[in-house]
Write an enzyme that holds these catalytic residues in place. Sequence first.
Site, PDB file in Angstrom:
ATOM      1  N   GLU A 136      -7.213  -6.252   3.866  1.00  0.00           N
ATOM      2  CA  GLU A 136      -7.844  -7.071   2.801  1.00  0.00           C
ATOM      3  C   GLU A 136      -9.327  -6.758   2.629  1.00  0.00           C
ATOM      4  O   GLU A 136     -10.038  -7.502   1.955  1.00  0.00           O
ATOM      5  CB  GLU A 136      -7.751  -8.582   3.099  1.00  0.00           C
ATOM      6  CG  GLU A 136      -6.378  -9.137   3.293  1.00  0.00           C
ATOM      7  CD  GLU A 136      -6.390 -10.649   3.591  1.00  0.00           C
ATOM      8  OE1 GLU A 136      -7.464 -11.276   3.599  1.00  0.00           O
ATOM      9  OE2 GLU A 136      -5.294 -11.196   3.801  1.00  0.00           O
ATOM     10  N   GLY A 137      -9.828  -5.758   3.330  1.00  0.00           N
ATOM     11  CA  GLY A 137     -11.279  -5.525   3.322  1.00  0.00           C
ATOM     12  C   GLY A 137     -12.028  -6.422   4.284  1.00  0.00           C
ATOM     13  O   GLY A 137     -13.267  -6.472   4.263  1.00  0.00           O
TER      14      GLY A 137
END
Lengths: 338, 338
Positions: free
Chosen positions: A305-306
């Site tokens: 998801e970063g």
Amino acid sequence: MTTFASIADLRAACLDLPEPDASANEAVVRRQLQLTKPPGSLGRLEQVVAWLARWQGRSTPRLDRVDVLVFAGNHGVAARGISAYPAEVTGQMVANFADGGAAINQLARTVDANLRVTALALERPTADFTCESAMDEGDFLVAVAAGFEAVSPLADLVCLGEMGIGNTTAAAALAAALFGGDGAQWAGRGTGIDERGMARKRAVIDSALALHASRIGDPLLAAAAMGGRELAAILGAALAARQRRVPVVLDGFVCTAAAAPLRKLRSDGLDHALAGHVSAEAGHRALLRELGLKPLLDLDMRLGEGSGAAVAVLILRAALSCHCGMATFAEAGLSGKS
Amino acid sequence: MTTFASIADLRAACLDLPEPDASANEAVVRRQLQLTKPPGSLGRLEQVVAWLARWQGRSTPRLDRVDVLVFAGNHGVAARGISAYPAEVTGQMVANFADGGAAINQLARTVDANLRVTALALERPTADFTCESAMDEGDFLVAVAAGFEAVSPLADLVCLGEMGIGNTTAAAALAAALFGGDGAQWAGRGTGIDERGMARKRAVIDSALALHASRIGDPLLAAAAMGGRELAAILGAALAARQRRVPVVLDGFVCTAAAAPLRKLRSDGLDHALAGHVSAEAGHRALLRELGLKPLLDLDMRLGEGSGAAVAVLILRAALSCHCGMATFAEAGLSGKS
């Protein structure tokens, strides 16, 4: 709208990259030697400010606008039982991002970054790459272009991240294609698969490597054959960031594998990218070593998801606050070394 | 005002410590399993929230008030040529803290913490501990009490830090006294001393260990004999924090050595303390290993001032934002494991 007419066209773009700004780098180093601290004592906090300066092309770098770009894709190979979660979770998590309920929503807010999520044809998973190429050339280039377009030249920094059930399998296959080795070496637990799932995952990777053996010598063909749309988009975003003078923070294993073709095509192809962290996913540490990237953080994260990239932004902000706010020896009337 | 009548009195306080709150810890772990992420995938971000909860005694921990406590002291041993900077820099840096020009000023602001600097009798350096005890019992206890008093029960977290030209020599001597070894093992470059200075530093430590051999078996006597006022204050602050249910973030080598007697006196004596980072100062990694502390960050910092501890607060804030802000599987309507 950027488009790439062919993989050859994309390859040409990957080979034609701007250099760092040596004078901006020099200005940072010069100021750091005047600040009220022993030389080098802020360690990586000093190094990352110089890195920001030379890739932004600014003597005083800034982090006024930080974008977190998350790309989501679905994978035909997910049907092979290589993930702990069903494929519909990709779309459900995209909805969770929109509703603000995911980890990356909280982290983006905490680090004062803009979160932008791009869902890439979720209703049309890539092909199962144990049977055929995950994407044909056109599909691959559309995804690369989507990532390329997501990078604003107005951003001071972009964090890249992904969501896609099954994508650690794709990333492991791509890493093996680029750097050698097999499923046993590159497969990890992903979202938390059990031992039997791991055996399937390793076999899937080995079978893909055998099927696509003729493409493995070419980083971009390998990315099309065994990657995924979100990986292709990350490649495009990392390329656009270099061209647009926006430094990049990479997230975990999938994100790093996705960007790795740039480094295979040019030895300095990822010099504008910082490894935000080393994840707990098995292959990430080895992949970073292959790429010559030293991670900023090591927090046993493995979410994607970063998220790891976003946390790293905090360190960059702390570094920049010291660089810009500290007094010099002269200003503080401090004695130098005895 | 807390006072300690004697070292025996202080020892008794160090042995009588509150336990962690198991039910607060349990509440955090239970919620984490419901959040929209694979179990454990936030790694240390999950662990630190549970740690905050059990030491704050709150099922939902908070970081509304974070205090960075920096203690400064002067060292008679500085006259032995064991630092790259002259002793007057201690006072000059205290002035720089007051003027807002030091790294810790920028970092405290960045992490939204209150910076409080306590200068401890700078005009009266401790005695040269190669000739006599650095502090007599009274001096030592006054410094411990100053640190103890600096910890507010209203704080949700305290970061501990120090400033004192010569204090890596004191810390190395104390580490050797507590954990064995000699100057060669524990001396580092401090603010950046050259090879000849390093030889002097190692010799100073070895000579202190010989002179104070009879006190080495007692952690508090060793701290009085070879430590410094700022180290004593850190010991007092770490003790007060435990008693007042305020979790502690330790900074680098000096700070960790200063708090180490608590761990020598009780095997769980530093369980309420987190190693904010591992510094580049030579002995820090080994010292953390002796203490069973796993650092949160590894950024090659070696500045002191509480700087590494302050940066670690950013990670705690990120962790807490995920814990408190994320949706649960039920709230997001997400599919569980297949």
